[in-house]
Design a protein around this motif. Structure first.
Motif, PDB file in Angstrom:
ATOM      1  N   LEU A   1      -6.198  -1.153   6.338  1.00 39.71           N
ATOM      2  CA  LEU A   1      -5.937  -2.576   5.715  1.00 39.71           C
ATOM      3  C   LEU A   1      -6.173  -3.683   6.639  1.00 39.71           C
ATOM      4  O   LEU A   1      -6.365  -4.799   6.021  1.00 39.71           O
ATOM      5  CB  LEU A   1      -4.509  -2.812   5.376  1.00 39.71           C
ATOM      6  CG  LEU A   1      -3.973  -1.392   4.068  1.00 39.71           C
ATOM      7  CD1 LEU A   1      -2.471  -1.608   4.431  1.00 39.71           C
ATOM      8  CD2 LEU A   1      -4.592  -1.801   2.761  1.00 39.71           C
ATOM      9  N   PHE A   2      -6.508  -3.384   7.953  1.00 35.36           N
ATOM     10  CA  PHE A   2      -6.612  -4.582   8.887  1.00 35.36           C
ATOM     11  C   PHE A   2      -7.896  -4.780   9.402  1.00 35.36           C
ATOM     12  O   PHE A   2      -8.388  -5.612  10.011  1.00 35.36           O
ATOM     13  CB  PHE A   2      -5.596  -4.257  10.168  1.00 35.36           C
ATOM     14  CG  PHE A   2      -4.305  -4.241   9.788  1.00 35.36           C
ATOM     15  CD1 PHE A   2      -3.458  -5.431  10.007  1.00 35.36           C
ATOM     16  CD2 PHE A   2      -3.474  -3.483   9.144  1.00 35.36           C
ATOM     17  CE1 PHE A   2      -2.061  -5.643   9.648  1.00 35.36           C
ATOM     18  CE2 PHE A   2      -2.342  -3.318   8.801  1.00 35.36           C
ATOM     19  CZ  PHE A   2      -1.565  -4.586   8.834  1.00 35.36           C
TER      20      PHE A   2
ATOM     21  N   HIS B   1       0.891  -1.172   0.130  1.00 30.36           N
ATOM     22  CA  HIS B   1       0.058  -0.031   0.045  1.00 30.36           C
ATOM     23  C   HIS B   1       0.696   1.319   0.066  1.00 30.36           C
ATOM     24  O   HIS B   1       0.792   2.217  -0.655  1.00 30.36           O
ATOM     25  CB  HIS B   1      -0.934  -0.016   1.152  1.00 30.36           C
ATOM     26  CG  HIS B   1      -1.599   1.252   1.338  1.00 30.36           C
ATOM     27  ND1 HIS B   1      -1.137   2.156   2.357  1.00 30.36           N
ATOM     28  CD2 HIS B   1      -2.784   1.716   0.896  1.00 30.36           C
ATOM     29  CE1 HIS B   1      -2.024   3.343   2.357  1.00 30.36           C
ATOM     30  NE2 HIS B   1      -2.898   3.081   1.756  1.00 30.36           N
ATOM     31  N   ASP B   2       1.836   1.454   0.830  1.00 31.37           N
ATOM     32  CA  ASP B   2       2.677   2.576   1.176  1.00 31.37           C
ATOM     33  C   ASP B   2       3.701   2.614  -0.179  1.00 31.37           C
ATOM     34  O   ASP B   2       3.992   3.764  -0.596  1.00 31.37           O
ATOM     35  CB  ASP B   2       3.316   2.338   2.228  1.00 31.37           C
ATOM     36  CG  ASP B   2       2.420   2.571   3.482  1.00 31.37           C
ATOM     37  OD1 ASP B   2       1.305   2.662   3.465  1.00 31.37           O
ATOM     38  OD2 ASP B   2       3.047   2.219   4.714  1.00 31.37           O
TER      39      ASP B   2
ATOM     40  N   GLU C   1       0.778   7.957   4.840  1.00 34.91           N
ATOM     41  CA  GLU C   1       0.585   6.458   4.503  1.00 34.91           C
ATOM     42  C   GLU C   1      -0.446   5.770   5.470  1.00 34.91           C
ATOM     43  O   GLU C   1      -0.240   5.044   6.558  1.00 34.91           O
ATOM     44  CB  GLU C   1       1.937   5.722   4.933  1.00 34.91           C
ATOM     45  CG  GLU C   1       3.094   6.517   3.877  1.00 34.91           C
ATOM     46  CD  GLU C   1       2.863   5.761   2.458  1.00 34.91           C
ATOM     47  OE1 GLU C   1       1.773   5.441   1.880  1.00 34.91           O
ATOM     48  OE2 GLU C   1       3.839   5.956   1.637  1.00 34.91           O
ATOM     49  N   PRO C   2      -1.838   5.882   5.458  1.00 34.95           N
ATOM     50  CA  PRO C   2      -2.713   5.356   6.453  1.00 34.95           C
ATOM     51  C   PRO C   2      -2.924   3.727   6.192  1.00 34.95           C
ATOM     52  O   PRO C   2      -3.031   3.472   5.130  1.00 34.95           O
ATOM     53  CB  PRO C   2      -4.208   5.999   6.008  1.00 34.95           C
ATOM     54  CG  PRO C   2      -3.887   6.447   4.710  1.00 34.95           C
ATOM     55  CD  PRO C   2      -2.432   6.741   4.530  1.00 34.95           C
ATOM     56  N   ASN C   3      -2.574   2.985   7.180  1.00 38.64           N
ATOM     57  CA  ASN C   3      -2.545   1.601   7.092  1.00 38.64           C
ATOM     58  C   ASN C   3      -3.571   0.871   7.883  1.00 38.64           C
ATOM     59  O   ASN C   3      -3.791  -0.349   7.833  1.00 38.64           O
ATOM     60  CB  ASN C   3      -1.178   0.869   7.495  1.00 38.64           C
ATOM     61  CG  ASN C   3       0.035   1.224   6.468  1.00 38.64           C
ATOM     62  OD1 ASN C   3       1.007   0.958   6.819  1.00 38.64           O
ATOM     63  ND2 ASN C   3      -0.335   1.577   5.325  1.00 38.64           N
TER      64      ASN C   3
ATOM     65  N   ARG D   1       1.952   4.300  -3.112  1.00 34.02           N
ATOM     66  CA  ARG D   1       1.529   5.641  -2.871  1.00 34.02           C
ATOM     67  C   ARG D   1       2.863   6.390  -3.088  1.00 34.02           C
ATOM     68  O   ARG D   1       3.034   7.461  -3.801  1.00 34.02           O
ATOM     69  CB  ARG D   1       1.198   5.855  -1.414  1.00 34.02           C
ATOM     70  CG  ARG D   1      -0.283   5.852  -1.427  1.00 34.02           C
ATOM     71  CD  ARG D   1      -0.976   5.907   0.041  1.00 34.02           C
ATOM     72  NE  ARG D   1      -1.055   7.262   0.571  1.00 34.02           N
ATOM     73  CZ  ARG D   1      -1.732   8.111   0.524  1.00 34.02           C
ATOM     74  NH1 ARG D   1      -2.732   8.093  -0.444  1.00 34.02           N
ATOM     75  NH2 ARG D   1      -1.643   9.214   1.138  1.00 34.02           N
TER      76      ARG D   1
END
Lengths: 294, 294
Positions: free
Chosen positions: B50-51, A203-204, B45-47, A207
Motif C-alpha cells: 500500500l506504501f 485494507h485489513d 494482512e500484507p500492507n 479482508r
C-alpha cells in the motif's frame, strides 16, 4: 448466552483497549476470553487473580531412542519437515521443526520412535478487578497450534458463562485472518470490528470482513483514531454502508488511549466523559442488537 | 544480507520501518550494484504494497500438496485415517473426506496407502507477486487467500523463493514479518541474519516485546530493538533493554504528521527530516551489528 468477538484484521488499532473497556462496562454479567494467545495483553488491564492454571497439551513430537536404532535413515527420508538431524551419528528430532505427523513413527522398522504429547502452553481462569471471569492463555515459546489453544480458551469461557449464568462472552481475537482468527469466530453471535482510518486499516478490515461474511455473522464497527485522516474515515464509512455494517462509534485520535493503558486502566475508566461516553453508548447498542428477537 | 522486521504486538510500526528503510536504501544505492529487496511476509494482512507501488513483473499462484481421495482405488482399509495425527481424514459411510485446512502435508496417508488411493494434489493457498520499483528496489508480496487458515506454508514457500533467487550479495533483503510470536512469525525470520523487533513504549508493547525476545532466544537469533512512537507511554522498554544489554538501534519519535502520512499510504523518509535521520541511523547500526557477527 451470547458471544461477542472483537476483531480487527490489522494489529494495533485499539482492539484490546476497547475490549477491556467493554469488559469494565459489562462487569459481572460477562466472561472475558483473551484469544490473542501468542501476544495476550488483556491481563495487563484487568489485574487477574489466577484461580485455575492448567498445562495445555496439543499435538505430538517425535522422539528417537538411541537404543534399538539401526540407523536405517528411513525416518529422515520420510520427514517432509527436515526435522530429523544426525548429530554425532545419532538421530535427533528438532522439536521446533517437527510437526508431530508421526510418519517417522509409522515407518521405523525397529519401533524406536515414540510420539510424545507436546506441551503447547498454559491456560488460566482468573477473576478480574471488574468482578468477572477472564479466561486467558500463554502459548509456549516457539510452540505450534495456537488455533487449538484459542479454541480451548473460547470453549472454556463459554462453559463458565453457562455455569455462572451470565449473558455474554466477550472475546478479544488476534490480528490476521488465519487459523487463530477462524478459531475465535466459531460460535460468535456478533462481531465488533475495530479499525482505523488508514490505508492499512481499510485494507485489513475488508479482508477480515470477507472472512466474517463467509461465516454469516452479524457485524458492527468502531472506528478508532477517527479524526486522523478524514478522507480515509469517509472511505471506511462508505465500505461500512456498502456492506450494511452498523457504525457504533467514531473515537478520536487521543493520547488518553495510551495514557490509560500506561497506568493499567481501561480508557472508559480513565476518560469517563469523553471516550468513555462513546464506549458506553457502544456497549448499550451491542446489548440491544443481541437482545433483538431477530 | 537479510534483515527481518518483527514485533510480537501488532501495529507497532513494522511496515513503517520496512518500507521507509527500503525507500531510503534504494536512494542510497543509486549508482552502485547494491539493490534492496523488500518482502511482505505478513501473508494474512500484507500492507507494504500500500506504501510502494511498482511495476508487476511476475505473478504466480501458490499451492501446497494435500491428499485427494480416489474412489475407484480405495478399499476402505482406514489406514489413512489411522495414521493421520491431525484428524484431516474422515470416513463417512462409503466415502472418505479430506479436510485440507487440517492437513499438514506430511504425506503419511498418501505414501502409506496400500492402494495408492490418496495421491497428493495441488491445493491453492494464495499468490506471490514480484514488483520492480526502480533499478535498486524490488518488492515481493505473498497474499493468503481468504478462508485459507494456514499461513505458514505460504511463508515457507516465499522464504525458499528468496533463498533460491535472491541470495546474491548485491541484495540487501528486508522482511516485513507477521505479528505475534507463533509459527508464522518464526517461519518468516528463519533465514534472517538479524531480527529487528519493533515495539512501542507502552505496557502492551513491552509485554509482547519480551515474548518476542524469548522466541528469538529459542530460535538462537541475533536481534536488536527499535522503539517506535517514542515519547508516549513510559521508560520500561528502554530500562529493560539497557539492563539486559540488548541493543536499541533506533527511537522513532511519535509524531502526528508521521501518523497522517502513514494513514494516507505514504513513505516518511522524504517528508519528515527527523525520521529520515533516525532511519539512516538504524541502517548504520544494522551494518555495525552484522559486521560484528561475520
Amino acid at each position: 448466552m451470547k458471544e461477542i468477538v472483537v476483531l480487527s484484521g490489522k494489529g494495533g488499532t485499539g482492539k484490546t483497549s476497547i475490549t477491556g473497556s467493554l469488559a469494565a462496562l459489562g462487569a459481572e454479567n460477562l466472561v472475558l476470553a483473551d484469544c490473542d494467545v501468542d501476544a495476550a495483553d488483556m491481563h495487563l488491564l484487568t489485574e487477574p487473580r489466577v484461580q485455575i492454571q492448567e498445562d495445555f497439551y496439543s499435538g505430538k513430537t517425535a522422539l528417537v531412542h538411541t537404543e534399538g536404532c539401526v540407523h536405517c535413515f528411513k525416518c529422515q527420508q520420510v520427514c517432509h519437515f527436515d526435522a530429523i538431524n544426525v548429530i554425532d551419528g545419532e538421530f535427533v528430532v528438532d522439536p521446533i521443526e517437527c510437526e508431530g505427523c508421526g510418519y517417522c513413527y509409522q515407518v521405523c522398522p525397529t519401533h524406536t520412535i515414540d510420539m510424545k504429547k507436546r506441551l503447547a502452553g498454559k491456560f488460566f481462569v482468573s477473576k478480574t478487578r471488574f468482578n468477572n471471569t477472564l479466561v486467558h492463555a500463554r502459548l509456549g515459546i516457539a510452540a505450534d497450534n495456537s488455533g487449538k489453544l484459542v479454541t480451548k480458551v473460547r470453549e472454556e469461557a463459554a462453559k463458565i458463562a453457562g455455569q455462572e449464568k451470565v449473558d455474554y462472552v466477550l472475546v478479544d481475537a488476534s490480528p490476521g485472518i488465519g487459523c487463530p482468527v477462524v478459531a475465535s469466530l466459531t460460535g460468535a453471535n456478533l462481531v465488533v470490528l475495530v479499525t482505523e482510518p488508514t490505508v492499512s486499516g481499510l485494507h485489513d478490515l475488508s479482508r477480515v470482513y470477507e472472512l466474517v461474511s463467509k461465516l454469516k455473522i452479524k457485524t458492527v464497527c468502531i472506528i478508532n483514531k477517527a479524526d486522523l485522516n478524514e478522507d480515509m474515515a469517509e472511505q471506511i464509512k462508505g465500505f461500512l454502508q456498502e456492506h450494511n455494517i452498523r457504525l457504533l462509534a467514531e473515537i478520536p485520535y487521543d493520547i488518553k488511549f495510551t495514557e490509560a493503558i500506561t497506568i493499567g486502566k481501561t480508557v472508559v475508566e480513565y476518560d469517563e466523559i469523553g471516550i468513555g461516553k462513546l464506549l458506553k453508548e457502544s456497549w448499550k447498542t451491542v446489548k440491544q442488537i443481541l437482545n433483538d428477537k431477530n | 544480507m537479510q534483515i527481518a522486521i518483527a514485533s510480537g504486538k501488532g501495529g507497532t510500526g513494522k511496515t513503517t520501518l520496512a518500507v521507509n528503510l527500503s525507500v531510503l536504501l534504494a536512494e542510497k544505492f543509486a549508482g552502485s550494484r547494491q539493490k534492496v529487496l523488500l518482502i511482505d511476509m505478513d501473508v494474512e494482512e500484507p500492507n507494504s504494497g500500500l506504501f510502494i507501488k511498482g511495476k508487476l513483473q511476475q505473478q504466480e499462484v501458490k499451492y501446497r500438496l494435500v491428499p485427494e481421495w480416489d474412489e475407484d482405488k480405495c478399499t476402505f482399509c482406514k489406514r489413512c485415517a489411522n495414521v493421520c495425527e491431525f484428524n484431516a481424514i474422515a470416513f463417512l459411510g462409503v466415502s472418505v473426506l479430506v479436510f485440507p485446512e487440517l492437513c499438514h502435508s506430511c504425506y503419511a496417508c498418501s505414501d502409506l496407502c496400500p492402494e495408492d488411493a490418496l495421491p497428493m494434489v495441488q491445493h491453492r493457498m494464495g499468490e506471490t507477486k514480484i514488483f520492480s520499483l526502480n533499478n535498486h528496489l524490488q518488492f515481493i508480496e505473498s497474499r493468503l487467500d481468504i478462508g485459507v487458515e494456514q499461513a505458514t506454508p505460504l511463508i515457507e514457500q516465499t522464504r525458499k523463493l528468496i533463498k533460491e533467487q535472491y541470495s546474491g550479495n548485491e541484495w540487501f533483503t528486508i522482511l516485513d514479518s507477521p505479528p505475534g510470536t507463533s509459527c508464522p512469525m518464526m517461519e518468516a525470520v528463519k533465514d534472517a541474519d538479524l531480527v529487528i523487533l519493533v515495539t512501542e513504549p507502552t505496557p502492551f508493547g513491552f509485554h509482547d516485546l519480551k515474548l518476542a525476545m524469548e522466541t528469538m532466544d529459542e530460535l538462537e537469533k541475533h536481534y536488536a530493538v527499535v522503539i517506535n512512537k517514542y515519547g508516549i507511554g513510559n521508560d520500561d522498554v528502554l530500562n529493560y533493554c539497557n539492563e539486559k544489554q540488548i541493543p536499541i538501534i533506533g527511537k522513532i519519535p511519535n509524531l502526528r504528521a508521521a501518523a497522517r502520512l502513514y494513514s494516507a499510504g505514504k513513505a516518511m523518509v522524504d517528508a519528515i527530516p527527523e525520521i529520515r535521520v533516525e532511519i539512516e541511523n538504524i541502517y548504520q547500526q544494522i551494518l555495525k551489528l552484522t559486521e560484528a557477527e561475520t
